[in-house]
Enzyme design. Structure first.
Site, PDB file in Angstrom:
ATOM      1  N   ALA A 211       0.846  -1.201   0.000  1.00 27.51           N
ATOM      2  CA  ALA A 211       0.000   0.000   0.000  1.00 27.51           C
ATOM      3  C   ALA A 211       0.878   1.247   0.000  1.00 27.51           C
ATOM      4  CB  ALA A 211      -0.915  -0.016   1.217  1.00 27.51           C
ATOM      5  N   ASN A 212       0.285   2.402   0.157  1.00 22.33           N
ATOM      6  CA  ASN A 212       1.054   3.654   0.283  1.00 22.33           C
ATOM      7  C   ASN A 212       0.312   4.596   1.226  1.00 22.33           C
ATOM      8  OD1 ASN A 212      -0.800   5.406  -1.344  1.00 22.33           O
ATOM      9  ND2 ASN A 212      -0.293   3.876  -2.896  1.00 22.33           N
ATOM     10  N   ARG A 213       0.874   5.784   1.432  1.00 18.30           N
ATOM     11  CA  ARG A 213       0.360   6.679   2.479  1.00 18.30           C
ATOM     12  C   ARG A 213      -0.824   7.552   2.069  1.00 18.30           C
ATOM     13  NH1 ARG A 213       3.995   6.467   6.519  1.00 18.30           N
ATOM     14  NH2 ARG A 213       6.140   6.018   5.924  1.00 18.30           N
ATOM     15  N   ALA A 277      -3.390   7.260  -5.720  1.00 15.09           N
ATOM     16  CA  ALA A 277      -1.992   6.841  -5.696  1.00 15.09           C
ATOM     17  C   ALA A 277      -2.004   5.334  -5.990  1.00 15.09           C
ATOM     18  CB  ALA A 277      -1.385   7.121  -4.332  1.00 15.09           C
TER      19      ALA A 277
END
Ligand code: CTP
Length: 403
Positions: A211-213, A277
């Site tokens: 995942a990402n932020r 994102a």
């Protein structure tokens, strides 16, 4: 003062989230709204009418059979002398009463008597939210025209249980109220927009993912801002903990390929704003069972494969929207990278932001962006993500008007 002169009747029902209503009152008043509170008897077990009344600077209405209140205002006038009725928190019990037209206390009577728009911010235990009775009630209420903001996923205040049921944050509730009461110009009426938002989760095995932020704040705000200008918006959201924006069709997905499918099925459209994102890579073959560690054995390596580039697909599609907007998250060479992205992805505009860790943009509430088009660059000052969204929506409206 986005709510200047607006009168909100705030119904507080009895849940632990009632403490957030105190903040909500402040936020509504900060924006110029007058807040008139109604509390159920349950609500008074969680917060005092003294605190609510002091923050609202108004009398707190609690009793259907109060001679004084009935003489002064009366429950029918209470229900109609406002621009909007907001229920926060809305308990399972109050929603059930509303769905069935019950009116056995002041709050439910006002809700049956009102002819104003009603927004509810549900808050309850995840099992109560998931219960077939609640699902049925929500369905009835939606059909009756009640608008919902939240609930959100997250940990419950009263137990360590997690799941859908937390009340939406006060600022999300305020945004929903602003959208519904907005009487501004609607230059995007009749236009269809697709917005992507949030991260994607790419599974490694049934319990792990890449995942990402991304919080989804910027994408969700853009979806709401386009809707506020009259656009018919489909928001395709990855996993986020913020509330679905009011007045927007929100589709929830996890993975990049699901996001692409949802976006393509929403075509044709006039506008595409790809803010998500999206993970560039996914695990080539995600394991069906949890990958176990075996002492002494080698540590697994993950073979990755490329994900579909959704922006690029949309930018080169036969049903390409008239205006395609991408985002560029860069940590260096912001402008030149964004220019290259504009060409490569077939976009009309790239909103470039510097996400080097010092800026705190990813996951934060503020943003500093450059708008890069084929005809030049605009540098915008640092502002709140909601302001970026509002400005971008009006830029989009201007561009479409000039066609
Ligand atoms: N994007 C997309 N699908 C992907 C990757 C990105 O739709 N698989 C979109 C994003 O929503 C954003 C834009 O493309 O609008 C730019 O994303 P970014 O990750 O910054 O660019 P990349 O193409 O991944 O380039 P790089 O990794 O080199 O920065």
């Amino acid at each position: 003062m986005t709510l200047g002169g607006k009168r909100i009747l705030l119904i507080i029902s009895g849940g632990i989230a009632a403490y957030k209503s105190l903040d909500l009152i402040r936020r509504l008043r900060d924006r110029g709204a007058a807040v008139r509170p109604v509390m159920t008897s349950g609500a008074q077990e969680f917060v005092t009418s003294l605190a609510v009344g002091a923050l609202a600077a108004d009398h707190v209405f609690t009793d259907l059979f109060s001679r004084q209140d009935e003489q002064d205002v009366g429950h029918i006038r209470l229900a109609r002398d406002c621009d909007l009725v907001l229920i926060a928190p809305a308990t399972a019990d109050l929603l059930a009463k509303m769905a069935n037209g019950l009116a056995d206390d002041l709050a439910s009577t006002v809700l049956l008597a009102t002819d104003r728009p009603v927004v509810a911010a549900p808050a309850m235990n995840p099992r109560m939210w998931a219960h077939p009775a609640t699902r049925r009630n929500i369905e009835f209420l939606r059909r009756d025209g009640i608008r919902f903001v939240g609930p959100m996923a997250g940990e419950m205040a009263e137990s360590r249980e997690a799941g859908l049921g937390r009340m939406a944050e006060p600022l999300d509730i305020v945004a929903a109220v602003e959208t519904l009461l907005d009487e501004g110009p609607k230059p995007l009426l009749g236009r269809k927009a697709i917005v992507t938002s949030g991260p994607t989760h790419e599974p490694i095995d049934p319990v792990r993912y890449i995942a990402n932020r991304s919080s989804g704040r910027q994408g969700h705000a853009i979806a709401a801002a386009l809707a506020a200008l009259g656009a018919d918006v489909t928001l395709v959201s990855g996993p986020v903990t913020i509330a679905d924006p009011v007045g927007v069709r929100t589709l929830h997905v996890e993975r990049a390929d699901e996001m692409r499918d949802a976006v393509l099925s929403a075509l044709p459209a006039d506008i595409a704003v790809m803010v998500a994102a999206v993970a560039d890579w996914r695990v080539a073959s995600a394991a069906d069972q949890k990958i176990k560690k075996h002492p002494g054995e080698s540590i697994p390596t993950l073979a990755l494969t490329e994900n579909p580039d959704i922006l690029r697909t949309v930018g080169h599609h036969t049903l390409r929207p008239k205006l395609v907007v991408g985002f560029a998250a860069e940590t260096e060479h912001v402008e030149s990278n964004a220019r290259a992205k504009l060409e490569r992805k077939g976009a009309d505009l790239i909103v470039a932001n510097d996400v080097s860790s010092a800026t705190g943009i990813m996951g934060g509430t503020r943003n500093t962006v450059k708008i890069i088009g084929h005809d030049g660059i605009e540098q915008w000052p640092e502002m709140d993500k909601n302001e970026v969204a509002t400005r971008l929506a009006s830029l989009i409206a201007d561009r479409l008007r000039q066609e």
